[in-house]
Write an enzyme that holds these catalytic residues in place. Structure first.
Site, PDB file in Angstrom:
ATOM      1  N   LYS A  22       0.844  -1.205   0.000  1.00 43.74           N
ATOM      2  CA  LYS A  22       0.000   0.000   0.000  1.00 43.74           C
ATOM      3  C   LYS A  22       0.875   1.249   0.000  1.00 43.74           C
ATOM      4  CE  LYS A  22      -1.762   1.556   4.072  1.00 43.74           C
ATOM      5  NZ  LYS A  22      -1.499   2.974   4.330  1.00 43.74           N
ATOM      6  N   ASN A  23       1.890   1.262   0.860  1.00 43.55           N
ATOM      7  CA  ASN A  23       2.671   2.486   1.027  1.00 43.55           C
ATOM      8  C   ASN A  23       3.590   2.775  -0.154  1.00 43.55           C
ATOM      9  OD1 ASN A  23       1.373   2.839   3.404  1.00 43.55           O
ATOM     10  ND2 ASN A  23       3.128   2.411   4.733  1.00 43.55           N
ATOM     11  N   CYS A 116      -5.218  12.586  12.969  1.00 45.65           N
ATOM     12  CA  CYS A 116      -5.740  11.302  12.519  1.00 45.65           C
ATOM     13  C   CYS A 116      -5.646  10.314  13.661  1.00 45.65           C
ATOM     14  CB  CYS A 116      -4.998  10.810  11.290  1.00 45.65           C
ATOM     15  SG  CYS A 116      -3.405  10.119  11.647  1.00 45.65           S
ATOM     16  N   ARG A 121      -1.032  15.049  12.656  1.00 47.32           N
ATOM     17  CA  ARG A 121      -0.274  14.643  11.457  1.00 47.32           C
ATOM     18  C   ARG A 121       0.358  15.882  10.825  1.00 47.32           C
ATOM     19  NH1 ARG A 121      -1.156   8.875   9.604  1.00 47.32           N
ATOM     20  NH2 ARG A 121       0.542   8.686   8.163  1.00 47.32           N
ATOM     21  N   ASP A 306       4.741   0.486  12.003  1.00 46.76           N
ATOM     22  CA  ASP A 306       3.535  -0.191  11.514  1.00 46.76           C
ATOM     23  C   ASP A 306       3.448  -1.648  11.988  1.00 46.76           C
ATOM     24  OD1 ASP A 306       2.758   2.097  10.251  1.00 46.76           O
ATOM     25  OD2 ASP A 306       3.322   1.471   8.242  1.00 46.76           O
ATOM     26  N   ARG A 398      -8.253  -0.637   4.846  1.00 46.05           N
ATOM     27  CA  ARG A 398      -7.304   0.312   4.251  1.00 46.05           C
ATOM     28  C   ARG A 398      -5.969  -0.370   3.950  1.00 46.05           C
ATOM     29  NH1 ARG A 398      -5.787   4.186   8.021  1.00 46.05           N
ATOM     30  NH2 ARG A 398      -4.372   4.672   6.335  1.00 46.05           N
TER      31      ARG A 398
HETATM   32  C1  UD1 Z   1       4.383   6.689   6.347  1.00 52.68           C
HETATM   33  C2  UD1 Z   1       3.519   5.480   6.165  1.00 52.68           C
HETATM   34  C3  UD1 Z   1       3.003   4.975   7.509  1.00 52.68           C
HETATM   35  C4  UD1 Z   1       4.156   4.764   8.469  1.00 52.68           C
HETATM   36  C5  UD1 Z   1       5.048   5.993   8.549  1.00 52.68           C
HETATM   37  C6  UD1 Z   1       6.311   5.780   9.372  1.00 52.68           C
HETATM   38  C7  UD1 Z   1       2.557   5.840   3.992  1.00 52.68           C
HETATM   39  C8  UD1 Z   1       1.344   6.114   3.187  1.00 52.68           C
HETATM   40  N1  UD1 Z   1       2.398   5.818   5.314  1.00 52.68           N
HETATM   41  O1  UD1 Z   1       3.562   7.708   6.900  1.00 52.68           O
HETATM   42  O2  UD1 Z   1       2.320   3.750   7.290  1.00 52.68           O
HETATM   43  O3  UD1 Z   1       3.637   4.486   9.747  1.00 52.68           O
HETATM   44  O4  UD1 Z   1       5.469   6.380   7.227  1.00 52.68           O
HETATM   45  O5  UD1 Z   1       7.018   4.721   8.886  1.00 52.68           O
HETATM   46  O6  UD1 Z   1       3.625   5.596   3.467  1.00 52.68           O
HETATM   47  N2  UD1 Z   1       6.361  14.389  10.846  1.00 52.68           N
HETATM   48  C9  UD1 Z   1       6.473  15.715  11.179  1.00 52.68           C
HETATM   49  N3  UD1 Z   1       6.376  16.649  10.188  1.00 52.68           N
HETATM   50  C10 UD1 Z   1       6.187  16.297   8.885  1.00 52.68           C
HETATM   51  C11 UD1 Z   1       6.075  14.929   8.557  1.00 52.68           C
HETATM   52  C12 UD1 Z   1       6.166  13.990   9.567  1.00 52.68           C
HETATM   53  O7  UD1 Z   1       6.639  16.073  12.346  1.00 52.68           O
HETATM   54  O8  UD1 Z   1       6.111  17.180   8.024  1.00 52.68           O
HETATM   55  C13 UD1 Z   1       6.455  13.370  11.919  1.00 52.68           C
HETATM   56  C14 UD1 Z   1       5.135  12.595  12.075  1.00 52.68           C
HETATM   57  O9  UD1 Z   1       4.234  13.273  12.900  1.00 52.68           O
HETATM   58  C15 UD1 Z   1       5.609  11.326  12.693  1.00 52.68           C
HETATM   59  C16 UD1 Z   1       6.983  11.116  12.033  1.00 52.68           C
HETATM   60  O10 UD1 Z   1       7.372  12.390  11.541  1.00 52.68           O
HETATM   61  O11 UD1 Z   1       5.768  11.499  14.079  1.00 52.68           O
HETATM   62  C17 UD1 Z   1       6.996  10.102  10.920  1.00 52.68           C
HETATM   63  O12 UD1 Z   1       6.078  10.469   9.935  1.00 52.68           O
HETATM   64  P1  UD1 Z   1       6.305  10.103   8.399  1.00 52.68           P
HETATM   65  O13 UD1 Z   1       7.544   9.314   8.218  1.00 52.68           O
HETATM   66  O14 UD1 Z   1       6.146  11.354   7.625  1.00 52.68           O
HETATM   67  O15 UD1 Z   1       5.052   9.165   8.145  1.00 52.68           O
HETATM   68  P2  UD1 Z   1       4.072   9.208   6.920  1.00 52.68           P
HETATM   69  O16 UD1 Z   1       4.818   9.475   5.669  1.00 52.68           O
HETATM   70  O17 UD1 Z   1       2.904  10.062   7.250  1.00 52.68           O
END
Ligand code: UD1
Length: 417
Positions: A22-23, A116, A121, A306, A398
């Site tokens: 999915k990711n 979320c 997020r 995850d 999902r």
């Molecule tokens: C992706 C995955 C999700 C997985 C996560 C971490 C997808 C669709 N989803 O989510 O399944 O759990 O990686 O491996 O690929 N953060 C910030 N600012 C930002 C972006 C992120 O503070 O601009 C923080 C988030 O709140 C979180 C951490 O960074 O605490 C990791 O988030 P991130 O790696 O961005 O996860 P996703 O890409 O949302």
């Protein structure tokens, strides 16, 4: 409202093929917007998040069709640059479309992804990087209004945290930018490498994907291509945990073992035997699992956040005390309260969860509050005595294709009603 009904305890047996990730599929679908020709993605999972991405692409005016595991995307008819609020809310990771829309249309209008199931997020890293590349972003009335008055240009972007989504958004935005972009402290997840592989097949010049420093030399044109999505390492880890808690011997196929390496030590420590041959992995589980001393979720190649909930479910029946430290998301223990209803003994203090293994779980009505937490309930329900009724299946759908059919085919007594 549908529910999963599990009559336990169960034992699993046989082989299960792991669906595409999915990711990976979601960013690949967004990246296809950058191409000047149609693209075909093979091995796409049939999941509600993928359906949401199809809806987003169609809303943008793209051709976007699915046939079995194949998704056909024709970006040549793209004529919209907005994502309606309802679609943004359906899938908060739709922020991954931001870079693709702005790069292909020169403007973008998206609603802000709020909190979320996993907590707030934030997208500050995405926005700061895109601004550095020349994109003007106004945050107004819950919306992101983006424009490119002077074109998108390459930049050096040092991420303060290796965010997966931010790394993907930057790569997608940089691919057709003027000049070179260098990302340091980039996320190294296999899905990043898959995205770069797809884009490079279309003519992009990305090097270092999968490493901490990624370099993207902007190109003027991208063709289309056919690409096979990598296997879903989290679905694979989930089936491994289901086998482990039920004392089963199970073979998972269509995997890339290297991508699962960060979870192997947990299964080893729990006393499971893992046999890898090519793209197959056989797990032979003991009658009673041993405790796992300490699991700390980390960016790849650390233990994936995850997989935290599924592996925690498995330790509820282990012999001894297991400890989890969730370092990635603030609010990722929502499954704990439901596992307690099944008889687990878990204490949570801030980011730490301590699981005292019990000798028996007993079936109960429980509700999934998020995707991987839902998987944890299925895993525990498989091993619990009696009937476990799991609601909140929209979360499970999902991320897991045909989970009840797959488990039933492996011998479990699971039905969706
Ligand atoms: C992706 C995955 C999700 C997985 C996560 C971490 C997808 C669709 N989803 O989510 O399944 O759990 O990686 O491996 O690929 N953060 C910030 N600012 C930002 C972006 C992120 O503070 O601009 C923080 C988030 O709140 C979180 C951490 O960074 O605490 C990791 O988030 P991130 O790696 O961005 O996860 P996703 O890409 O949302």
């Amino acid at each position: 409202m549908s529910e999963l009904i599990i009559h336990g305890p169960n034992q699993l047996e046989g082989e299960i093929a792991i669906h595409g990730a999915k990711n990976s599929t979601l960013p690949l679908m967004a990246a296809a917007l950058l191409c000047e020709e149609p693209c075909v993605l093979h091995n796409c999972p049939n999941l509600s998040d993928v359906d949401t991405s199809l809806k987003i692409l169609r809303h943008l005016g793209c051709g976007a069709e699915r046939s079995g595991g194949d998704i056909f995307i024709d970006p040549r008819t793209t004529d919209h640059f907005d994502i309606p609020d309802a679609l943004m809310r359906e899938m908060r990771s739709s922020i991954i479309f931001l870079g693709a829309i702005i790069s292909s249309m020169g403007q973008a209008l998206l609603s802000f992804p709020g909190g979320c199931e996993l907590g707030p997020r934030p997208i500050d890293l995405h926005l700061a990087a895109l601004r550095k590349m020349g994109i003007v972003i106004n945050e107004n009335h819950g919306c992101l209004e983006c424009s490119v008055p002077d074109g998108i240009h390459g930049a050096v972007i040092n991420l303060s945290f290796p965010s997966v989504g931010a790394t993907e958004n930057i790569i997608i935005t940089a691919v057709r930018a003027e000049g070179t972009t260098i990302i340091t402290n980039a996320a190294r997840e296999p899905e990043i490498w898959d995205l770069a592989d797809f884009l490079n097949s279309c003519g992009a010049k990305i090097s270092g994907a999968g490493e901490s420093t990624v370099t993207i030399e902007g190109v003027k044109h991208l063709s289309g291509c056919e690409h096979r999505v990598i296997p879903d390492r989290i679905a694979a880890a989930t089936y491994l945990a289901a086998a482990a808690i039920t004392g089963s011997t199970l073979t998972i196929t269509d995997i890339i073992a290297e991508h699962l390496a960060p979870v192997f030590p947990a299964f080893d420590e729990a006393g499971c035997k893992l046999e890898i041959k090519d793209n197959k992995l056989k797990i032979i589980s003991p009658k009673r699992l041993r405790r796992i001393k300490n699991i700390r979720t980390m960016p790849y190649p650390g233990f994936p956040t995850d997989a935290q909930a599924p592996v925690m479910a498995m330790t509820t029946l282990a012999d001894g005390t297991s400890m989890f430290v969730e370092n990635i998301f603030e609010s990722r223990y929502k499954h704990v309260g439901e596992l307690l209803r099944l008889g687990a003994n878990i204490k949570v203090e801030s980011r730490v969860a301590v699981v005292e293994g019990v000798s028996r779980l007993s079936g109960a009505p429980v509700e999934a509050a998020d995707l991987r937490g839902g998987a944890a309930l299925v895993i525990a329900g498989l091993a619990a005595d009696g009937i476990t009724e799991i609601s909140g299946l929209k979360h499970l759908d999902r991320g897991y294709e045909n989970i009840e059919k797959n488990l039933a085919q492996l011998g479990a007594d699971v039905k969706r009603i």
